[in-house]
Scaffold this active site. Structure first.
Site, PDB file in Angstrom:
ATOM      1  N   ALA A  32       0.857  -1.187   0.000  1.00  0.00           N
ATOM      2  CA  ALA A  32       0.000   0.000   0.000  1.00  0.00           C
ATOM      3  C   ALA A  32       0.896   1.240   0.000  1.00  0.00           C
ATOM      4  O   ALA A  32       0.788   2.117   0.854  1.00  0.00           O
ATOM      5  CB  ALA A  32      -0.970  -0.003   1.171  1.00  0.00           C
ATOM      6  N   HIS A  37       7.296   5.751   1.081  1.00  0.00           N
ATOM      7  CA  HIS A  37       8.002   4.547   0.633  1.00  0.00           C
ATOM      8  C   HIS A  37       8.863   4.841  -0.597  1.00  0.00           C
ATOM      9  O   HIS A  37       9.998   4.359  -0.709  1.00  0.00           O
ATOM     10  CB  HIS A  37       7.002   3.446   0.267  1.00  0.00           C
ATOM     11  N   SER A 185       0.802   7.413   5.476  1.00  0.00           N
ATOM     12  CA  SER A 185       0.722   6.079   6.051  1.00  0.00           C
ATOM     13  C   SER A 185      -0.185   5.236   5.173  1.00  0.00           C
ATOM     14  O   SER A 185      -1.173   5.738   4.623  1.00  0.00           O
ATOM     15  CB  SER A 185       0.163   6.142   7.478  1.00  0.00           C
TER      16      SER A 185
END
Length: 282
Positions: A32, A37, A185
């Site tokens: 996700a 990231h 997040s």
């Protein structure tokens, strides 16, 4: 970008890279993916020849069955983001591949895990340490990249690396935020529109608390004021607010000159548990 699904395949890939004199970077994730990231992958790419991202929703670090079940899983979309960012290989193992038999090993990180996430999520860091150890063993990276939003996790992983003498460097990258301050997040995907509109309050409260710390307000007062501010929003249920030493993570009764302070919180909003932190000084 090469797709790897087995432990043996990952080991062979990284061993070949090492034998060719390539530096290997590892970016462990649960998928996700978001811009935080991607930043990790890009930093890794700038420092390493091979960048291996992993996507594995690790069951052993969840102490809430619903949280595990509802954790966002979008592997195709994730893969589409990784290659342009510089990822050279993606490891996407099954649970059976990572845990061919039940694990019985237990880690004890002492005071590091007796506060905040460790106190509120029993067994969480044992699960984190287990899966991270497996990934380090299989991939043998020169460097592994983690986001500072999970400040306590980074501290635990650094302790793991030191205690078990893993031959690698942990690189922690700054938290990436939305325009309104909300820390990026994977769990943000689960927020409905009303909850998403309220969510920036978490960072606003932390920022106000950080300003108080810089003004020398006593930690207990900073904590009380932050909790009171969160309590004004009925849709937020705070789990903790801590003002702690940034290295030891132990709650502070008073400030020590020159030492960094980390302000951490966890709260439930719209059925989703969110965490965030800011660091002051140091």
């Amino acid at each position: 970008m090469q797709i790897l699904t087995t432990a043996a395949g990952l080991q062979a890939y990284t061993e070949q890279a090492r034998q060719a004199g390539q530096r290997v970077g590892l970016v462990p994730t649960m998928g996700a993916l978001h811009a935080g990231h991607i930043q990790l992958v890009q930093v890794a790419r700038a420092e390493c020849n091979e960048v291996i991202a992993t996507i594995f929703v690790n069951p052993t670090q969840f102490n809430n069955a619903d949280d595990f079940r509802l954790y966002p899983r979008v592997p195709e979309a994730d893969a589409a983001l990784l290659a342009p960012a510089g990822c050279t290989a993606l490891f996407v193992p099954s649970v059976e591949e990572m845990y061919p038999r039940p694990t019985v090993l237990r880690f004890d990180f002492g005071a590091l895990e007796q506060v905040m996430e460790g106190a509120h999520r029993p067994g969480h860091f044992n699960g984190v340490a287990t899966v991270v150890s497996k990934l380090f063993h299989l991939a043998r990276p020169h460097r592994a990249y983690f986001g500072q939003k999970d400040w306590q996790q980074v501290a635990v992983v650094k302790q793991l690396v030191a205690d078990l003498s893993f031959d690698l460097e942990i690189v922690a990258c700054p938290t990436i935020r939305e325009a309104d301050g909300l820390a990026m997040s994977s769990r943000n995907r689960r927020l409905d529109a009303p909850a998403r509109a309220v969510a920036p309050l978490l960072y606003q409260v932390l920022s106000a608390a950080a300003a108080q710390v810089q003004q020398g307000v006593a930690p207990t007062q900073v904590q009380a004021d932050a909790l009171a501010a969160l309590a004004e929003e009925p849709s937020i249920t705070p789990e903790y607010v801590e003002i702690a030493d940034a290295q030891t993570l132990q709650p502070l009764a008073e400030y020590a000159p020159g030492r960094a302070v980390v302000l951490c919180l966890a709260a439930h909003l719209g059925g989703v548990r969110l965490i965030d932190n800011v660091v002051v000084g140091g």
